[in-house]
Scaffold this motif. Structure first.
Motif, PDB file in Angstrom:
ATOM      1  N   THR A  81       0.850  -1.184   0.000  1.00 12.58           N
ATOM      2  CA  THR A  81       0.000   0.000   0.000  1.00 12.58           C
ATOM      3  C   THR A  81       0.882   1.228   0.000  1.00 12.58           C
ATOM      4  O   THR A  81       2.100   1.153   0.236  1.00 12.58           O
ATOM      5  CB  THR A  81      -0.935   0.000   1.222  1.00 12.58           C
ATOM      6  N   LEU A  82       0.284   2.386  -0.286  1.00 10.53           N
ATOM      7  CA  LEU A  82       1.006   3.648  -0.276  1.00 10.53           C
ATOM      8  C   LEU A  82       0.762   4.381   1.036  1.00 10.53           C
ATOM      9  O   LEU A  82      -0.340   4.340   1.591  1.00 10.53           O
ATOM     10  CB  LEU A  82       0.567   4.528  -1.449  1.00 10.53           C
ATOM     11  N   LEU A  83       1.800   5.059   1.509  1.00  9.80           N
ATOM     12  CA  LEU A  83       1.683   5.882   2.707  1.00  9.80           C
ATOM     13  C   LEU A  83       1.222   7.285   2.329  1.00  9.80           C
ATOM     14  O   LEU A  83       1.060   7.615   1.151  1.00  9.80           O
ATOM     15  CB  LEU A  83       3.034   5.950   3.429  1.00  9.80           C
ATOM     16  N   ALA A  84       1.029   8.103   3.345  1.00  8.06           N
ATOM     17  CA  ALA A  84       0.659   9.495   3.096  1.00  8.06           C
ATOM     18  C   ALA A  84       1.839  10.247   2.485  1.00  8.06           C
ATOM     19  O   ALA A  84       2.996   9.821   2.569  1.00  8.06           O
ATOM     20  CB  ALA A  84       0.208  10.156   4.404  1.00  8.06           C
ATOM     21  N   GLU A  85       1.560  11.365   1.877  1.00  3.82           N
ATOM     22  CA  GLU A  85       2.584  12.155   1.204  1.00  3.82           C
ATOM     23  C   GLU A  85       3.502  12.831   2.218  1.00  3.82           C
ATOM     24  O   GLU A  85       3.040  13.443   3.179  1.00  3.82           O
ATOM     25  CB  GLU A  85       1.906  13.191   0.316  1.00  3.82           C
ATOM     26  N   SER A  86       4.804  12.702   2.016  1.00  6.21           N
ATOM     27  CA  SER A  86       5.770  13.294   2.940  1.00  6.21           C
ATOM     28  C   SER A  86       5.939  14.778   2.658  1.00  6.21           C
ATOM     29  O   SER A  86       5.735  15.241   1.531  1.00  6.21           O
ATOM     30  CB  SER A  86       7.124  12.586   2.823  1.00  6.21           C
ATOM     31  N   GLU A  87       6.326  15.519   3.676  1.00  2.63           N
ATOM     32  CA  GLU A  87       6.525  16.958   3.518  1.00  2.63           C
ATOM     33  C   GLU A  87       7.883  17.287   2.920  1.00  2.63           C
ATOM     34  O   GLU A  87       8.058  18.349   2.347  1.00  2.63           O
ATOM     35  CB  GLU A  87       6.388  17.647   4.878  1.00  2.63           C
TER      36      GLU A  87
END
Length: 910
Positions: free
Chosen positions: A546-552
């Motif tokens: 799965t994909l994680l949330a977008e990093s800053e």
């Protein structure tokens, strides 16, 4: 009288309502917003005819298609798509042209078309029954057909066929026992004699091959074979120097000749072969009426084609070709060739590992067909990069604004740089455009122009322009294949093009062919170049991802992988902290067991803890998992409720962690059982379940927002039905801001309804837009190759049984069991998509428009507007008229203002 009035009212209301959901296509819009590619599949057999009045290339493919191609361009002259397997599995294609008879002494080629048993082309397909068909090669029409039902149907699947001197031989091997051979007249199907049985205890599946009339098997370090047409077959043996590791392959055109690895071997002493030549591909043909053996090999990215006379093993210099050969084709294999004259040279037709068809002549690639597009497993629409000026402006807007003075200075300096760049371009000293800008790959104003990245079953990846259909780049992953249980490879978008100046990033996740471990290939989807190291081989098998949330930091979405031992890993590793608190679930198709996991990041180490499991296999374990459907991660829900007739709001049950799971089992009473479960994959809670009796596969699901649409086959009445389900919280909302599956609201209210659809459903997909404001439509792919755009209003489970005030206030259409299928709602009009298997949708920059890709044997790209193009002016908008009106109004206001001021001045002097 009352019932007649009610029926008439229902018909009128339904007709008026459908007017709002009717779409149409004007004649001048055909192929303006869509395009289609016709494919035939990877080539199996080929026959090139250049001496005839109408030159053609006859082919049969692994997709069970027979076709004729134009030799000079590769365009399809005609195409016949056979039935689906196993009925349509091609066993043999035999061309009935006299020039094919290149082996006069022992011919297994077809007879002349002028002979007693002549035919243009013959095909054999299926096994129980086997269908033998004769085709007209000029038009592709079916001339004749006969069928055969073998007595031993359980062994007939491994049967093989060959043709010799007007007779068609049917060979059924009984592994480790014997072989049965039955000859038939090719055009009539009448057997010439009784079935012959040959004792052969050494035959085994996967180690045998038929070359002409010789059936040979590899047993250890020796070849054992015999002539299937002989009255008293004699066993032939040939001892090899060592035990080969490669499989036995028959050489086309030479009876009794085989290739093991790169060596050419003959089982019969009378068959002359040249053992000094080594190659991955051998093929027999003719050059100046002499039999020649052609071979193809790739050495240092150079395709080398050589030929030598079969009787003397002397080289034929006129057949020699050296040509640059890109890596993205894979290993080539000669399928057919023909030499007309020395001036025109020889034409070579090759099939490659990536399922392409190549035509080579005089050292040049004349044309190619990308037949891997007949098996697309994943697709993504990627936003194109911004132009330089727009990118600079966006980069400025992303920066820290600070005070007003610094922002003003930054804007002035940016515009000064743009003016300087414009001046340098005018005088010819500007920076040259990039490759993407030269190719026209720049984002448009409405976000309709995108890069279509597709991943095929063979491991080929394409970058295609979704407007023109042009292939901008291609790459080949020879070590990649699908996962177990026919799970396709994944194409993940880790970073889009919206984060200027960072480059977009995509990743192919697949299984390695040799080891079965996972592999990752990361690349730039705009130009197809490897990125972040390119290919990465893992030392474990992938169980879930799965994909994680977008990093800053760099706007990248980490890829979270779960291996077979329930260990987790994140790529790239520097974003693994974002995996803390993630939930994963797995679904085992064989046991119908769902498991949930919780990911922790503690002291720099990732841990995965099992937290729940759900067994849906039944008490006997006979329930099989047939489908799992989650919601689209790109989906946005615009409205959280539905306004009722009394002006109250019925709030939707919007659980983002809800997954639909379908199981099927046999039942002694109802014959089939189809179970539907809605499972919260964070808590493991079964939110809703229902059972369909006497219903079975094929099953297709669409899961979106708070609703579910499920198509299945009703075995009781023998028709396809669609059941729709909607979930509601009620008239009060538990939490309007954040959803938590660990503190979920009470069980939802469920609305469900069943509909009859008068066609076979092959696939379904919902439309998706940028903000979710546009109405949802369901795209239904049918067995006839049509894509029907079905409004959700027709599938709404809240459609009232009879017309009433509340239903009219809600805008619900009265319930009618049969779903209408108007031709105006077929989005591909007359562009039939053969063997339609999947539909991919993606949002565009316009809220009204959804981009669509339909795949099967063919490929079709278009766009749909479920709520019409409310945010776009029509094509026939009269710009001149509106400009004249605005100019007249502006001039009139100025004149009136002047007259009014004069009037006031005169009044002031009075």
């Amino acid at each position: 009288m009352i019932s007649r009035v009610n029926i008439f009212t229902v018909v009128i209301v339904l007709s008026l309502t459908l007017l709002n959901y009717t779409n149409a296509l004007y004649e001048d819009q055909i192929k303006k917003f869509d395009w289609k590619v016709q494919n035939i599949g990877a080539i199996r057999q080929g026959q090139l005819e250049l001496n005839s009045i109408s030159p053609r290339l006859l082919v049969s493919t692994y997709e069970n298609v027979v076709a004729a191609l134009e030799p000079q361009t590769g365009n399809i002259l005609w195409r016949q798509v056979l039935e689906n397997p196993p009925r349509g599995s091609l066993k043999l294609m035999q061309v009935g042209i006299a020039s094919v008879n290149i082996n006069e002494a022992d011919s297994t080629a077809a007879a002349s078309t002028n002979s007693k048993h002549g035919f243009d082309m013959l095909t054999v397909q299926g096994h129980a029954p086997a269908l033998i068909r004769g085709w007209n090669v000029a038009s592709g029409n079916l001339d004749w057909e006969w069928s055969l039902m073998p007595h031993q149907t359980d062994h007939a699947e491994s049967s093989i066929w060959f043709y010799k001197n007007g007779l068609l031989y049917h060979v059924i091997p009984f592994w480790h026992s014997h072989i049965e051979v039955t000859p038939y007249f090719a055009t009539t199907g009448r057997p010439t004699e009784t079935t012959g049985k040959i004792t052969a205890g050494w035959i085994s599946a996967g180690n045998c091959a038929l070359s002409g009339v010789y059936y040979t098997c590899l047993d250890g370090n020796q070849l054992i074979g015999f002539d299937l047409t002989a009255n008293q077959p004699q066993i032939l043996r040939k001892v090899l120097p060592d035990t080969p590791r490669d499989k036995l392959r028959a050489v086309e055109g030479i009876s009794g000749a085989y290739a093991i690895g790169k060596k050419l071997i003959s089982i019969h002493e009378d068959t002359v072969v040249c053992n000094n030549y080594e190659s991955n591909s051998f093929l027999l043909g003719k050059f100046h009426k002499r039999r020649v053996l052609a071979q193809a090999e790739v050495v240092n990215n150079v395709l080398q084609i050589r030929g030598h006379y079969l009787d003397s093993c002397e080289a034929v210099p006129e057949m020699a070709i050296n040509m640059d050969y890109p890596d993205y084709y894979g290993t080539p294999e000669l399928k057919t060739f023909a030499c007309v004259s020395q001036s025109k040279g020889c034409w070579y037709i090759l099939g490659t590992d990536d399922e392409s068809i190549l035509a080579v002549n005089k050292g040049k690639l004349r044309w190619e067909r990308q037949e891997s597009l007949a098996n697309i497993v994943a697709s993504e629409f990627i936003d194109l990069p911004l132009a330089d000026a727009e990118g600079t402006l966006e980069n400025e807007m992303k920066g820290n604004t600070g005070d007003i003075a610094s922002a003003f200075l930054r804007r002035v300096s940016t515009q000064a740089i743009q003016i300087k760049s414009l001046f340098l371009h005018v005088i010819g000293l500007g920076q040259p455009p990039t490759d993407t800008q030269k190719a026209g790959l720049v984002r448009d104003s409405f976000g309709l122009h995108k890069m279509l990245v597709v991943l095929t079953r063979s491991g080929k990846v394409f970058g295609i322009d979704n407007i023109s259909g042009k292939h901008h780049w291609q790459l080949y992953l020879p070590e990649a294949q699908n996962f177990v249980n026919h799970e396709p490879m994944r194409l993940m978008v880790q970073r889009t093009s919206k984060h200027f100046p960072l480059q977009p990033l995509c990743t192919v996740v697949a299984k390695e062919k040799l080891t079965g471990n996972g592999i990752l290939f990361r690349f730039n989807p705009i130009n197809g170049r490897p990125a972040e190291g390119g290919l990465l081989k893992l030392n474990y098998k992938i169980k879930q991802l799965t994909l994680l949330a977008e990093s800053e930091k760099d706007s990248i979405k980490g890829l979270l992988l779960l291996d077979a031992q329930n260990n987790v890993a994140v790529y790239p590793q520097y974003v693994q902290e974002m995996a803390h608190g993630m939930y994963l679930f797995t679904a085992d198709k064989s046991s119908a067991i769902l498991e949930g996991f919780f990911v922790q990041y503690v002291d720099g180490v990732l841990n995965c803890l099992p937290i729940w499991n759900v067994r849906l296999g039944g008490h006997n374990g006979d329930h099989q998992l047939v489908a799992v459907a989650a919601k689209n991660p790109l989906e946005h829900v615009h409205s959280q409720g539905r306004v009722l007739g009394d002006r109250s709001v019925l709030y939707k049950y919007l659980n983002p962690n809800l997954v639909a799971v379908i199981t099927q089992a046999n039942d002694p009473i109802h014959k089939y059982l189809l179970n539907v479960y809605l499972v919260d994959v964070v808590s493991g809670l079964i939110v809703f379940s229902m059972t369909h009796r006497r219903a079975r596969v094929p099953v297709h699901i669409v899961h979106s927002e708070n609703w579910l649409a499920l198509s299945y086959y009703n075995d009781k009445v023998r028709r396809t039905e669609i059941t729709t389900v909607e979930l509601y919280e009620g008239k009060t909302q538990a939490n309007s801001t954040v959803w938590s599956s660990l503190n979920a609201p009470p069980m939802p209210m469920v609305e469900r309804q069943a509909y009859i659809i008068p066609t076979m459903v092959e696939t379904m997909r919902e439309t998706i837009t940028e903000r979710g404001i546009t109405n949802k439509h369901v795209l239904i792919g049918t067995a006839s190759g049509a894509i029907i755009e079905m409004p959700w209003a027709l599938l709404d489970p809240r459609r009232p049984i009879s017309s009433n005030t509340q239903g009219r206030e809600e805008g619900a259409i009265p319930y009618i069991p049969e779903l209408p299928l108007p031709t105006e709602n077929i989005i591909n009009y007359n562009q039939t998509i053969v063997r339609l298997s999947n539909i991919f949708t993606a949002p565009s920059g316009l809220e009204s428009t959804c981009l669509v890709l339909a795949t099967g044997l063919d490929m079709f790209v278009t766009r749909v507007a479920p709520s019409k193009t409310f945010d776009l002016l029509k094509e026939d908008f009269d710009y001149i008229l509106i400009a004249v009106v605005l100019l007249a109004l502006t001039s009139g206001s100025l004149v009136v203002k002047h007259l009014a001021s004069r009037k006031l001045l005169k009044q002031a002097w009075k």
